[in-house]
Design a protein around this motif. Sequence first.
Motif, PDB file in Angstrom:
ATOM      1  N   LEU A   1       0.796  -1.134  -0.199  1.00  0.00           N
ATOM      2  CA  LEU A   1       0.175  -0.016  -0.017  1.00  0.00           C
ATOM      3  C   LEU A   1       1.159   1.139  -0.087  1.00  0.00           C
ATOM      4  O   LEU A   1       0.545   2.199  -0.614  1.00  0.00           O
ATOM      5  CB  LEU A   1      -0.988  -0.032   1.177  1.00  0.00           C
ATOM      6  N   ALA A   2       2.082   1.295   0.754  1.00  0.00           N
ATOM      7  CA  ALA A   2       2.873   2.412   0.781  1.00  0.00           C
ATOM      8  C   ALA A   2       3.405   2.765  -0.447  1.00  0.00           C
ATOM      9  O   ALA A   2       3.417   3.787  -1.218  1.00  0.00           O
ATOM     10  CB  ALA A   2       3.926   2.158   1.729  1.00  0.00           C
TER      11      ALA A   2
ATOM     12  N   LYS B   1       0.763   4.159  -2.847  1.00  0.00           N
ATOM     13  CA  LYS B   1       0.364   5.568  -2.418  1.00  0.00           C
ATOM     14  C   LYS B   1       1.463   6.527  -3.191  1.00  0.00           C
ATOM     15  O   LYS B   1       0.926   7.514  -3.815  1.00  0.00           O
ATOM     16  CB  LYS B   1       0.739   5.727  -1.182  1.00  0.00           C
ATOM     17  N   ARG B   2       2.638   6.059  -3.469  1.00  0.00           N
ATOM     18  CA  ARG B   2       3.937   6.829  -3.949  1.00  0.00           C
ATOM     19  C   ARG B   2       3.551   6.747  -5.424  1.00  0.00           C
ATOM     20  O   ARG B   2       3.533   7.772  -6.048  1.00  0.00           O
ATOM     21  CB  ARG B   2       5.032   6.033  -3.567  1.00  0.00           C
TER      22      ARG B   2
ATOM     23  N   SER C   1       0.651   6.455  -6.886  1.00  0.00           N
ATOM     24  CA  SER C   1      -0.629   7.292  -7.332  1.00  0.00           C
ATOM     25  C   SER C   1      -0.323   8.826  -7.157  1.00  0.00           C
ATOM     26  O   SER C   1      -1.267   9.609  -7.605  1.00  0.00           O
ATOM     27  CB  SER C   1      -1.816   6.998  -6.278  1.00  0.00           C
ATOM     28  N   GLN C   2       0.761   9.324  -6.748  1.00  0.00           N
ATOM     29  CA  GLN C   2       1.016  10.671  -6.855  1.00  0.00           C
ATOM     30  C   GLN C   2       0.972  11.274  -8.237  1.00  0.00           C
ATOM     31  O   GLN C   2       0.885  12.571  -8.682  1.00  0.00           O
ATOM     32  CB  GLN C   2       2.291  10.926  -6.104  1.00  0.00           C
TER      33      GLN C   2
ATOM     34  N   VAL D   1      -7.923   1.073  -3.379  1.00  0.00           N
ATOM     35  CA  VAL D   1      -7.656   0.127  -2.220  1.00  0.00           C
ATOM     36  C   VAL D   1      -8.744  -0.690  -1.815  1.00  0.00           C
ATOM     37  O   VAL D   1      -9.895  -0.307  -1.461  1.00  0.00           O
ATOM     38  CB  VAL D   1      -7.107   0.893  -1.060  1.00  0.00           C
TER      39      VAL D   1
ATOM     40  N   ILE E   1      -5.616   6.463   4.345  1.00  0.00           N
ATOM     41  CA  ILE E   1      -5.575   6.723   2.913  1.00  0.00           C
ATOM     42  C   ILE E   1      -6.964   7.017   2.420  1.00  0.00           C
ATOM     43  O   ILE E   1      -7.322   7.426   1.400  1.00  0.00           O
ATOM     44  CB  ILE E   1      -5.098   5.439   2.141  1.00  0.00           C
TER      45      ILE E   1
ATOM     46  N   SER F   1      -8.558  10.141   0.407  1.00  0.00           N
ATOM     47  CA  SER F   1      -7.592  10.400  -0.539  1.00  0.00           C
ATOM     48  C   SER F   1      -7.655   9.546  -1.956  1.00  0.00           C
ATOM     49  O   SER F   1      -7.170   9.918  -2.794  1.00  0.00           O
ATOM     50  CB  SER F   1      -6.153  10.487   0.046  1.00  0.00           C
ATOM     51  N   VAL F   2      -7.955   8.293  -1.648  1.00  0.00           N
ATOM     52  CA  VAL F   2      -7.850   7.448  -2.742  1.00  0.00           C
ATOM     53  C   VAL F   2      -9.425   6.519  -2.532  1.00  0.00           C
ATOM     54  O   VAL F   2      -9.907   6.817  -1.793  1.00  0.00           O
ATOM     55  CB  VAL F   2      -6.815   6.351  -2.907  1.00  0.00           C
TER      56      VAL F   2
ATOM     57  N   TYR G   1     -11.634   3.785  -1.794  1.00  0.00           N
ATOM     58  CA  TYR G   1     -11.527   2.635  -0.859  1.00  0.00           C
ATOM     59  C   TYR G   1     -12.691   1.913  -0.797  1.00  0.00           C
ATOM     60  O   TYR G   1     -13.698   2.182  -0.903  1.00  0.00           O
ATOM     61  CB  TYR G   1     -11.216   3.380   0.565  1.00  0.00           C
TER      62      TYR G   1
END
Length: 264
Positions: free
Chosen positions: A135-136, A139-140, A142-143, A151, A179, A182-183, A185
């Motif tokens: 997931l980390a 997230k990077r 998805s920037q 997710v 998260i 922001s995304v 889910y």
Amino acid sequence: MTSDDSYSENVVIAFKQFVRHNAEVVSLNVFTAVSPPNLMYKDICNLAIEHSTCFILLPFHRRWYIDGSIESEDQTIRSLNCDILKMAPCSVGILVEGRRKVSFSTFRDPPSSQSYSSYNIAVIFMRGKDDREALALAKRISQDESVSLTVIHLKARNSIGTILAESDGVLDDEMLNGIKGSVRYLEEQVSYGPETSNFLRSIVEDYQLFIVGRRYKCEDPQTSGLELWCEFEEIGIIGDLLSYTDFIANYSVLIVQQQHQRNS
């Protein structure tokens, strides 16, 4: 030039193209090293230590055509991957490439702007350190404005009997709460492995990339009954399931293992 040489050249071309699109923040160093196959993992791990590497990305040893037939298979690569998973001084990812209608296509031609307009990625999250690492990483990725991240929290409908360390549960909740909003889910409840298989089969056409944790030797209701059918333990039960030949769709799978902690 051998097919392996051509494959390596295409990967280098892809990275060079990535650097051109991100010249302000990315640099690239390319070199060739020769070592015996049974010792190559040591060279890679030593290089990772030398450069304070945080992530090693490896190719899966098998590639498929779109109809599910095997395009190529290299047991030397599989052995290398397994050794690195055991010894790596950092996190590791194994990339199972999407299936092709023909043999490996080159990256010489830059992708069209349309292909960059919407690249859908899904993280299948259950629990534990590998899933958090996956997931980390997502997230990077998805920037990038061209990436749409979903997710999917795959939860056990009946969690009785599930063993979960308290610290893991707290870290999982913290990361998921961080998260949400922001995304995209989603939560999906399943009772056992076959339900998980059916659910994943129903969504594979919606995404171009799945990112999952390896979750080696993790036992969960969500995957119960699937471990007997897992062909490649180095990519975990969910990674193996998404790579199954019956899942006919053109997507890739990135399997992530968080750095192992070793006793000194």
